[in-house]
Design a protein around this motif. Structure first.
Motif, PDB file in Angstrom:
ATOM      1  N   ARG A   1      -9.652 -15.845  26.606  1.00  0.00           N
ATOM      2  CA  ARG A   1      -8.623 -15.620  25.588  1.00  0.00           C
ATOM      3  C   ARG A   1      -9.149 -14.736  24.468  1.00  0.00           C
ATOM      4  O   ARG A   1      -8.395 -13.963  23.862  1.00  0.00           O
ATOM      5  N   ALA A   2     -10.443 -14.828  24.174  1.00  0.00           N
ATOM      6  CA  ALA A   2     -11.018 -14.029  23.092  1.00  0.00           C
ATOM      7  C   ALA A   2     -11.281 -12.593  23.507  1.00  0.00           C
ATOM      8  O   ALA A   2     -11.333 -11.701  22.657  1.00  0.00           O
ATOM      9  N   ALA A   3     -11.444 -12.346  24.806  1.00  0.00           N
ATOM     10  CA  ALA A   3     -11.837 -11.019  25.279  1.00  0.00           C
ATOM     11  C   ALA A   3     -10.882  -9.910  24.842  1.00  0.00           C
ATOM     12  O   ALA A   3     -11.341  -8.852  24.371  1.00  0.00           O
ATOM     13  N   PRO A   4      -9.539 -10.059  24.991  1.00  0.00           N
ATOM     14  CA  PRO A   4      -8.668  -8.976  24.517  1.00  0.00           C
ATOM     15  C   PRO A   4      -8.853  -8.677  23.040  1.00  0.00           C
ATOM     16  O   PRO A   4      -8.817  -7.512  22.623  1.00  0.00           O
ATOM     17  N   ALA A   5      -9.060  -9.721  22.258  1.00  0.00           N
ATOM     18  CA  ALA A   5      -9.252  -9.505  20.829  1.00  0.00           C
ATOM     19  C   ALA A   5     -10.593  -8.833  20.537  1.00  0.00           C
ATOM     20  O   ALA A   5     -10.704  -8.071  19.580  1.00  0.00           O
ATOM     21  N   MET A   6     -11.619  -9.108  21.360  1.00  0.00           N
ATOM     22  CA  MET A   6     -12.899  -8.425  21.167  1.00  0.00           C
ATOM     23  C   MET A   6     -12.721  -6.915  21.290  1.00  0.00           C
ATOM     24  O   MET A   6     -13.185  -6.141  20.448  1.00  0.00           O
ATOM     25  N   GLY A   7     -12.035  -6.493  22.356  1.00  0.00           N
ATOM     26  CA  GLY A   7     -11.772  -5.070  22.514  1.00  0.00           C
ATOM     27  C   GLY A   7     -10.884  -4.531  21.420  1.00  0.00           C
ATOM     28  O   GLY A   7     -11.083  -3.407  20.936  1.00  0.00           O
ATOM     29  N   ALA A   8      -9.910  -5.332  20.990  1.00  0.00           N
ATOM     30  CA  ALA A   8      -8.993  -4.888  19.944  1.00  0.00           C
ATOM     31  C   ALA A   8      -9.712  -4.696  18.617  1.00  0.00           C
ATOM     32  O   ALA A   8      -9.402  -3.771  17.859  1.00  0.00           O
ATOM     33  N   VAL A   9     -10.673  -5.549  18.305  1.00  0.00           N
ATOM     34  CA  VAL A   9     -11.432  -5.406  17.058  1.00  0.00           C
ATOM     35  C   VAL A   9     -12.181  -4.081  17.052  1.00  0.00           C
ATOM     36  O   VAL A   9     -12.158  -3.334  16.063  1.00  0.00           O
ATOM     37  N   VAL A  10     -12.846  -3.782  18.156  1.00  0.00           N
ATOM     38  CA  VAL A  10     -13.606  -2.523  18.239  1.00  0.00           C
ATOM     39  C   VAL A  10     -12.674  -1.333  18.050  1.00  0.00           C
ATOM     40  O   VAL A  10     -12.954  -0.408  17.269  1.00  0.00           O
ATOM     41  N   CYS A  11     -11.546  -1.346  18.750  1.00  0.00           N
ATOM     42  CA  CYS A  11     -10.597  -0.243  18.644  1.00  0.00           C
ATOM     43  C   CYS A  11     -10.019  -0.154  17.242  1.00  0.00           C
ATOM     44  O   CYS A  11      -9.853   0.943  16.693  1.00  0.00           O
ATOM     45  N   SER A  12      -9.707  -1.300  16.620  1.00  0.00           N
ATOM     46  CA  SER A  12      -9.139  -1.299  15.273  1.00  0.00           C
ATOM     47  C   SER A  12     -10.108  -0.710  14.253  1.00  0.00           C
ATOM     48  O   SER A  12      -9.709   0.058  13.370  1.00  0.00           O
ATOM     49  N   VAL A  13     -11.378  -1.078  14.367  1.00  0.00           N
ATOM     50  CA  VAL A  13     -12.380  -0.540  13.442  1.00  0.00           C
ATOM     51  C   VAL A  13     -12.485   0.972  13.596  1.00  0.00           C
ATOM     52  O   VAL A  13     -12.594   1.715  12.614  1.00  0.00           O
ATOM     53  N   ILE A  14     -12.448   1.452  14.830  1.00  0.00           N
ATOM     54  CA  ILE A  14     -12.485   2.903  15.066  1.00  0.00           C
ATOM     55  C   ILE A  14     -11.284   3.580  14.414  1.00  0.00           C
ATOM     56  O   ILE A  14     -11.409   4.638  13.774  1.00  0.00           O
ATOM     57  N   LEU A  15     -10.110   2.956  14.527  1.00  0.00           N
ATOM     58  CA  LEU A  15      -8.894   3.551  13.979  1.00  0.00           C
ATOM     59  C   LEU A  15      -8.861   3.499  12.455  1.00  0.00           C
ATOM     60  O   LEU A  15      -8.115   4.265  11.828  1.00  0.00           O
ATOM     61  N   VAL A  16      -9.632   2.591  11.844  1.00  0.00           N
ATOM     62  CA  VAL A  16      -9.718   2.575  10.379  1.00  0.00           C
ATOM     63  C   VAL A  16     -10.319   3.885   9.881  1.00  0.00           C
ATOM     64  O   VAL A  16      -9.846   4.499   8.923  1.00  0.00           O
ATOM     65  N   TRP A  17     -11.383   4.330  10.539  1.00  0.00           N
ATOM     66  CA  TRP A  17     -12.103   5.521  10.086  1.00  0.00           C
ATOM     67  C   TRP A  17     -11.631   6.796  10.779  1.00  0.00           C
ATOM     68  O   TRP A  17     -11.809   7.880  10.249  1.00  0.00           O
ATOM     69  N   ARG A  18     -11.061   6.692  11.968  1.00  0.00           N
ATOM     70  CA  ARG A  18     -10.545   7.853  12.680  1.00  0.00           C
ATOM     71  C   ARG A  18      -9.104   7.552  13.117  1.00  0.00           C
ATOM     72  O   ARG A  18      -8.851   7.246  14.291  1.00  0.00           O
ATOM     73  N   PRO A  19      -8.171   7.614  12.165  1.00  0.00           N
ATOM     74  CA  PRO A  19      -6.785   7.249  12.488  1.00  0.00           C
ATOM     75  C   PRO A  19      -6.152   8.237  13.461  1.00  0.00           C
ATOM     76  O   PRO A  19      -6.656   9.341  13.688  1.00  0.00           O
ATOM     77  N   LEU A  20      -5.021   7.818  14.022  1.00  0.00           N
ATOM     78  CA  LEU A  20      -4.314   8.641  15.000  1.00  0.00           C
ATOM     79  C   LEU A  20      -3.532   9.733  14.278  1.00  0.00           C
ATOM     80  O   LEU A  20      -2.315   9.642  14.105  1.00  0.00           O
ATOM     81  N   ASN A  21      -4.230  10.782  13.867  1.00  0.00           N
ATOM     82  CA  ASN A  21      -3.594  11.877  13.148  1.00  0.00           C
ATOM     83  C   ASN A  21      -3.272  13.074  14.033  1.00  0.00           C
ATOM     84  O   ASN A  21      -2.815  14.099  13.526  1.00  0.00           O
ATOM     85  N   ARG A  22      -3.529  12.961  15.321  1.00  0.00           N
ATOM     86  CA  ARG A  22      -3.194  14.030  16.251  1.00  0.00           C
ATOM     87  C   ARG A  22      -2.755  13.413  17.578  1.00  0.00           C
ATOM     88  O   ARG A  22      -3.362  12.465  18.057  1.00  0.00           O
TER      89      ARG A  22
ATOM     90  N   VAL B   1       0.845  -1.196   0.000  1.00  0.00           N
ATOM     91  CA  VAL B   1       0.000   0.000   0.000  1.00  0.00           C
ATOM     92  C   VAL B   1       0.879   1.244   0.000  1.00  0.00           C
ATOM     93  O   VAL B   1       2.023   1.206   0.456  1.00  0.00           O
ATOM     94  N   PRO B   2       0.358   2.372  -0.497  1.00  0.00           N
ATOM     95  CA  PRO B   2       1.114   3.631  -0.447  1.00  0.00           C
ATOM     96  C   PRO B   2       1.345   4.071   0.993  1.00  0.00           C
ATOM     97  O   PRO B   2       0.575   3.738   1.897  1.00  0.00           O
ATOM     98  N   VAL B   3       2.389   4.862   1.176  1.00  0.00           N
ATOM     99  CA  VAL B   3       2.746   5.309   2.524  1.00  0.00           C
ATOM    100  C   VAL B   3       1.623   6.087   3.182  1.00  0.00           C
ATOM    101  O   VAL B   3       1.339   5.921   4.371  1.00  0.00           O
ATOM    102  N   HIS B   4       0.934   6.950   2.411  1.00  0.00           N
ATOM    103  CA  HIS B   4      -0.044   7.835   3.026  1.00  0.00           C
ATOM    104  C   HIS B   4      -1.305   7.120   3.500  1.00  0.00           C
ATOM    105  O   HIS B   4      -2.106   7.721   4.206  1.00  0.00           O
ATOM    106  N   VAL B   5      -1.507   5.858   3.112  1.00  0.00           N
ATOM    107  CA  VAL B   5      -2.664   5.132   3.646  1.00  0.00           C
ATOM    108  C   VAL B   5      -2.234   4.026   4.610  1.00  0.00           C
ATOM    109  O   VAL B   5      -3.067   3.257   5.077  1.00  0.00           O
ATOM    110  N   PHE B   6      -0.935   3.965   4.919  1.00  0.00           N
ATOM    111  CA  PHE B   6      -0.456   2.881   5.777  1.00  0.00           C
ATOM    112  C   PHE B   6      -1.154   2.831   7.135  1.00  0.00           C
ATOM    113  O   PHE B   6      -1.533   1.742   7.577  1.00  0.00           O
ATOM    114  N   PRO B   7      -1.337   3.962   7.856  1.00  0.00           N
ATOM    115  CA  PRO B   7      -2.007   3.846   9.166  1.00  0.00           C
ATOM    116  C   PRO B   7      -3.385   3.205   9.085  1.00  0.00           C
ATOM    117  O   PRO B   7      -3.736   2.382   9.927  1.00  0.00           O
ATOM    118  N   ARG B   8      -4.173   3.572   8.070  1.00  0.00           N
ATOM    119  CA  ARG B   8      -5.502   2.970   7.940  1.00  0.00           C
ATOM    120  C   ARG B   8      -5.407   1.512   7.496  1.00  0.00           C
ATOM    121  O   ARG B   8      -6.155   0.661   7.974  1.00  0.00           O
TER     122      ARG B   8
END
Length: 422
Positions: free
Chosen positions: A273-294, A148-155
Motif C-alpha cells: 500500500r505504501a509503494a505507490p506513495a513512495m514513487g509519488a513522493v519522489v515524483c512530487s519532489v521533482i515537480l516542486v523544483w522542475r514543474p511541468l512548464n513545457r 497562494v498566488p496563481v503563478h506559484v500554484f503548480p509548485r
C-alpha cells in the motif's frame, strides 16, 4: 519548510525569481498539516479495513463491497456538497466532517478492542466515512488557490502532493505494523489523526465572504455542465483519470495479493500500500523544483500509459520486490496526472463555482477509486485477482490511446503556470 519561487524560471538573462518560504503564505502551513494528518489517518484506516474484512470473510466480493459502501454515499452527496461549498463556510464544513471521521474511527476502535466487530459494522463505518468525505473534499480542494498566488500554484500543488504522499507512504506501513497489535489500535490511531486534522483546519486563515444563498436545484449543476463542456481540456483530463483509476486500480486486490499470491502478511500489505506513495513522493519532489512548464498535456498522457504498464507488471509479478517497484512506478506516474488536472480544474474555474466544479471532479476522480475497487473485486470473483488487475492495465492503455484522439487540445497543452480563470 521548502521554499517556492514566486514565478516560473525567466527566459534569457533575467535574474532568478525571488524565493518566498512557504510559511510566508498565511494559512498554508496549517493546511499542509491538516491535509497530511487526514491522509495518514485514511491510509492507516484503509489497511485496517481491508485486512480485517478479508480476515473475517476471506472473500474478494466482501472487499468489493467495501469500495461500493464508500462510493454510494460519495456519489449521492458530492453534488449537493459542491453546492454547499459554494454557499457556506468551507472551512467549517471541513472541520465538521473531520470530527465525524474521528468519532467513527473511535467507535470502530471500541468495537474491535471489544471483539464484537462484524462485516456489517465495517460497511456502516465506511459509508459514514464516504458521506463525510463527500462534503470534505470539494471544500478542501478550494483551499490552495485561496492561499497562494496563481503563478506559484503548480509548485505549491506539488509541495502539497509530496506531503500528502509522504503520509501515504508512512500510513500503510504503520497500519501494517499496528495491525499486528489488533485492528482496534489502528482505528484508535486514525481517530487521533483525524482529530489533529480538525485542529489544523481550524488554524487555516481563510476569509469567509457570505454569498447570496441560492436554492439547490438542477439549474445550478446545468451551469457547471455547460461550463465544463466549453472546456474540453478540463473534461478530458478529468475523464482520463476517471477511466484510468476505474480500470487500472489494483488497490482493492492488495490484501489478496499480500496474503495468497505474494505470501507477505500484514507487513507486506503495508509495504504494498505504501509503494505507490513512495514513487509519488519522489515524483512530487521533482515537480516542486522542475514543474511541468513545457508539454504538460503530452507528459500527462505518457504518465497514464506508464500507469497502465506498471499495473500489468504488478499483476504478473510473483516477487514482492518487483511488485513494490511496479506500484512505486504506478504512483509516480499518477502524480503527473494529478498536478495537470488540479491546475486545470482549480485555476481555470472562478471562485464562485470552485465548490461545484471540485465536486464534479471528485465525483469523477475520488469516487472512481471506490468504484474501481468494486469493479476489481467483482471481476476478480469471476476471473481471479491476477486476471482482474491485468485486464485493468490493458484497459488503461486502450483508454489512453482513445483519449489522445478524442482530446487533441489536451495533448497540445503546454504550460500550467499561465492558466487563469475564464
Amino acid at each position: 519548510m521548502p521554499s517556492i519561487p514566486v514565478s516560473s524560471a525567466p527566459s534569457g538573462g533575467e535574474p532568478p525569481p525571488a524565493v518566498v518560504p512557504l510559511h510566508r503564505h498565511p494559512g498554508l502551513p496549517a493546511f499542509l498539516v491538516a491535509r497530511t494528518a487526514s491522509s495518514f489517518s485514511a491510509c492507516v484506516q484503509a489497511v485496517a479495513v481491508g485486512w480485517q474484512i478479508y480476515a473475517l470473510t476471506h472473500s474478494t466480493t466482501a472487499l468489493a463491497l467495501v469500495g461500493l459502501a464508500q462510493f454510494l454515499p460519495m456519489a449521492g452527496l458530492l453534488l449537493p456538497a459542491g453546492h454547499a461549498a459554494d454557499h457556506f463556510n468551507r472551512r467549517m464544513i471541513v472541520v465538521t466532517c473531520q470530527c465525524i471521521e474521528a468519532l467513527s474511527a473511535l467507535l470502530m476502535a471500541i468495537g474491535a478492542l471489544g471483539g464484537w466487530t462484524t462485516p456489517w459494522m465495517i460497511y456502516a463505518m465506511v459509508m459514514v466515512f464516504g458521506a463525510a468525505r463527500a462534503f470534505e473534499m470539494p471544500c478542501q480542494q478550494t483551499f490552495l488557490p485561496s492561499l497562494v498566488p496563481v503563478h506559484v500554484f503548480p509548485r505549491a500543488a506539488a509541495v502539497s502532493s509530496s506531503l500528502f504522499q509522504a503520509a501515504a507512504v508512512t500510513g500503510p506501513s504503520v497500519g501494517g505494523l499496528l495491525y499486528g497489535a489488533g485492528a482496534g489500535v489502528c482505528y484508535l490511531v486514525c481517530a487521533i489523526g483525524f482529530a489533529c486534522a480538525c485542529v489544523g483546519t481550524l488554524c487555516i486563515r481563510l476569509v469567509y465572504t457570505p454569498r447570496p444563498r441560492v436554492p439547490l436545484s438542477l439549474a445550478t449543476f446545468v451551469e457547471v455542465a455547460h461550463f465544463m463542456r466549453a472546456r474540453p481540456d478540463m473534461l478530458g483530463a478529468i475523464s482520463l483519470d476517471l477511466f484510468a483509476v476505474l480500470l487500472g486500480g489494483a488497490t482493492a486486490m492488495l490484501p489478496v495479493f499480500a496474503s495468497d499470491i505474494l505470501h507477505a502478511g500484514p507487513l507486506g500489505l503495508g509495504l504494498l500500500r505504501a509503494a505507490p506513495a513512495m514513487g509519488a513522493v519522489v515524483c512530487s519532489v521533482i515537480l516542486v523544483w522542475r514543474p511541468l512548464n513545457r508539454r504538460a498535456g503530452a507528459r500527462m498522457f505518457m504518465a497514464v500509459a506508464i500507469f497502465g504498464v506498471a499495473t500489468l507488471v504488478f499483476a504478473l509479478s510473483r516477487s514482492i520486490a518487483v511488485s513494490i517497484i511496479a506500484l512505486a512506478v504506478l504512483g509516480a506516474a499518477d502524480v503527473v496526472s494529478v498536478v495537470v488536472r488540479g491546475a486545470l480544474v482549480q485555476l481555470r474555474t472562478p471562485d464562485s463555482m470552485r465548490g461545484r466544479v471540485s465536486a464534479v471532479n471528485m465525483l469523477f476522480i475520488g469516487s472512481s477509486n471506490q468504484l474501481g475497487e468494486f469493479e476489481s473485486g467483482m471481476v476478480a470473483s469471476l476471473i481471479g485477482p491476477v486476471g482482474s488487475v491485468a485486464l485493468g492495465g490493458i484497459g488503461t492503455l486502450a483508454i489512453t490511446i482513445a483519449w489522445i484522439r478524442m482530446f487533441p487540445g489536451l495533448w497540445r497543452l503546454d504550460r500550467l503556470d499561465d492558466i487563469t480563470p475564464e
